[in-house]
Write a protein that holds these residues in place. Sequence first.
Motif, mmCIF file in Angstrom:
data_model
loop_
_atom_site.group_PDB
_atom_site.id
_atom_site.type_symbol
_atom_site.label_atom_id
_atom_site.label_comp_id
_atom_site.label_asym_id
_atom_site.label_seq_id
_atom_site.Cartn_x
_atom_site.Cartn_y
_atom_site.Cartn_z
ATOM 1 N N THR A 27 44.235 53.855 17.247
ATOM 2 C CA THR A 27 43.393 52.555 18.622
ATOM 3 C C THR A 27 43.261 54.427 19.566
ATOM 4 N N VAL A 28 44.037 54.858 19.139
ATOM 5 C CA VAL A 28 43.452 55.988 20.271
ATOM 6 C C VAL A 28 41.571 56.444 20.568
ATOM 7 N N LEU A 29 41.176 56.330 19.524
ATOM 8 C CA LEU A 29 39.675 56.434 19.119
ATOM 9 C C LEU A 29 38.779 55.325 19.223
ATOM 10 N N ARG A 30 39.543 54.203 19.236
ATOM 11 C CA ARG A 30 39.112 53.231 19.015
ATOM 12 C C ARG A 30 38.908 52.603 21.532
ATOM 13 N N ARG A 31 40.423 52.890 21.775
ATOM 14 C CA ARG A 31 40.365 53.496 23.400
ATOM 15 C C ARG A 31 39.475 53.978 23.764
ATOM 16 N N ALA A 32 39.687 55.080 23.288
ATOM 17 C CA ALA A 32 37.961 56.637 23.129
ATOM 18 C C ALA A 32 36.793 55.647 23.887
ATOM 19 N N ALA A 33 35.961 54.805 22.512
ATOM 20 C CA ALA A 33 35.272 54.875 22.285
ATOM 21 C C ALA A 33 34.137 54.025 23.394
ATOM 22 N N ARG A 34 35.230 52.881 23.665
ATOM 23 C CA ARG A 34 35.302 51.787 24.704
ATOM 24 C C ARG A 34 34.666 52.632 26.080
ATOM 25 N N TRP A 35 35.192 54.358 26.521
ATOM 26 C CA TRP A 35 35.371 54.735 27.318
ATOM 27 C C TRP A 35 33.612 54.186 27.393
ATOM 28 N N ASN A 36 32.559 55.236 26.629
ATOM 29 C CA ASN A 36 30.891 55.087 26.726
ATOM 30 C C ASN A 36 31.004 55.734 24.735
ATOM 31 N N ARG A 37 30.046 54.587 24.141
ATOM 32 C CA ARG A 37 29.657 55.281 23.012
ATOM 33 C C ARG A 37 29.083 56.233 23.103
ATOM 34 N N PRO A 38 27.921 56.438 22.857
ATOM 35 C CA PRO A 38 26.911 57.802 23.415
ATOM 36 C C PRO A 38 27.839 59.172 23.932
ATOM 37 N N LEU A 39 28.997 59.056 24.656
ATOM 38 C CA LEU A 39 29.815 60.537 24.303
ATOM 39 C C LEU A 39 30.698 60.612 23.833
ATOM 40 N N THR A 40 31.257 59.416 23.453
ATOM 41 C CA THR A 40 32.235 59.102 22.246
ATOM 42 C C THR A 40 31.557 59.830 20.676
ATOM 43 N N LEU A 41 30.449 59.482 20.378
ATOM 44 C CA LEU A 41 30.092 60.005 19.307
ATOM 45 C C LEU A 41 29.654 61.621 19.631
ATOM 46 N N PHE A 42 29.063 61.939 21.081
ATOM 47 C CA PHE A 42 29.162 63.519 20.556
ATOM 48 C C PHE A 42 29.985 63.927 20.735
ATOM 49 N N VAL A 43 30.909 63.393 21.027
ATOM 50 C CA VAL A 43 32.467 64.687 21.689
ATOM 51 C C VAL A 43 32.498 64.378 19.557
ATOM 52 N N ALA A 44 32.793 63.248 18.851
ATOM 53 C CA ALA A 44 32.939 63.727 17.624
ATOM 54 C C ALA A 44 32.286 64.778 16.608
ATOM 55 N N ALA A 45 30.719 64.237 17.030
ATOM 56 C CA ALA A 45 29.492 65.068 16.300
ATOM 57 C C ALA A 45 29.826 67.014 16.615
ATOM 58 N N SER A 46 30.501 66.534 17.998
ATOM 59 C CA SER A 46 30.818 68.305 18.138
ATOM 60 C C SER A 46 31.788 69.076 17.508
ATOM 61 N N ALA A 47 32.986 68.365 17.451
ATOM 62 C CA ALA A 47 33.711 68.635 17.054
ATOM 63 C C ALA A 47 33.399 69.028 15.573
ATOM 64 N N VAL A 48 33.608 68.226 14.818
ATOM 65 C CA VAL A 48 32.827 68.379 13.570
ATOM 66 C C VAL A 48 31.894 69.710 13.574
ATOM 67 N N LEU A 49 31.073 69.794 13.800
ATOM 68 C CA LEU A 49 30.146 71.371 14.492
ATOM 69 C C LEU A 49 31.045 71.933 14.558
ATOM 70 N N ALA A 50 31.955 72.257 15.817
ATOM 71 C CA ALA A 50 33.162 73.299 15.754
ATOM 72 C C ALA A 50 33.568 73.706 14.589
ATOM 73 N N VAL A 51 34.145 72.814 13.656
ATOM 74 C CA VAL A 51 34.440 72.857 12.292
ATOM 75 C C VAL A 51 33.851 73.913 11.351
ATOM 76 N N VAL A 52 32.056 73.617 11.460
ATOM 77 C CA VAL A 52 31.353 74.125 10.859
ATOM 78 C C VAL A 52 31.284 75.513 10.892
ATOM 79 N N ALA A 53 31.183 75.047 12.421
ATOM 80 C CA ALA A 53 30.839 77.014 13.368
ATOM 81 C C ALA A 53 32.117 77.845 13.171
ATOM 82 N N ALA A 54 33.592 77.406 12.679
ATOM 83 C CA ALA A 54 34.688 78.660 13.122
ATOM 84 C C ALA A 54 34.807 78.830 11.150
#
Length: 307
Positions: free
Chosen positions: A3-30
């Motif tokens: 529910t929290v993620l869906r609510r966040a996605a409604r804030w701004n979809r491009p930014l939300t997708l970018f945040v998700a992609a950056s989070a994945v990259l952070a894990v890969v880089a770690a």
Amino acid sequence: MTTVLRRAARWNRPLTLFVAASAVLAVVAAVGVLVDPRVLTGAPIWLKPFKFAVSFVVYGATLAWMLSLLPRRSRAAEWAAATIVALALVEMVVIVAQVIRGTTSHFNDTTALNAILFAVMGAAIMVLFVAHLVLAVVLLIRRIPDRVAATAVGWGLGLSLLGMLAAVPMVLPTQDPGIEGVSGAHSVGVADGAPGLPVVGWSTTGGDLRIGHFVGLHALQALPLLAILLTRYASRLDARTRVRLLVVAGTAYGVLTLVLTWQALRGQPLLRPDALTLAVVAALAVATATATALVLARRRPELALAA
């Protein structure tokens, strides 16, 4: 969580997708930091992508939240946000590509390709700065209904622009280290890659321009967080008093950003300030405490009695 993620996605979809992609990259880089033994300029080669990815997660999520405060949608703000996402992606692609190639992404003019990639990054950051400025103007013009939140957002956006500008000295001629193929530096008075603080890597033997840059950028989170704390734990204060306290905090934060940049330009490590730096910081602390006391003394009498 869904529910929290869906609510966040409604804030701004491009930014939300970018945040998700950056989070994945952070894990890969770690993971890269742990398993890749390569070292570049004195640090694990995957540490820079990790730090940038985490920074973009925080930056993107904060901007998305700020857009959610607008009373109605703004096409200009959405276009600015989409531009920020596109340019941040360019930045991350270049950084990761250079890591894969085993070379640096910043200040790298060793080959024509490396010089082009660094120039692309520089151009992307300049346009991102303008998009961030447009976003700030829209958020100020549209007037967020909550005065306290509006003040925090305005100061946070403005000071984060100051933080971006604090990085400009890194590429000025005065930062030319005199090394062939290197066109700038983070450090002042010592070479990049010298001993530094854990994780952040800020120089412990010379000045480091990344400090003021970092502090200024994170005003974007610091001021709204202070507004939330004031609203939650100082609810007896009227809105006007909380706004004034935020103005005092924002002013002090901006001056601190400038002081940290000034300290770095003098080739001075963060944790080894001289007497002049200590005196300036002490003066800032006294001025901030005095201004805070004056604001609290001027709060509305009826609320002061209620407290």
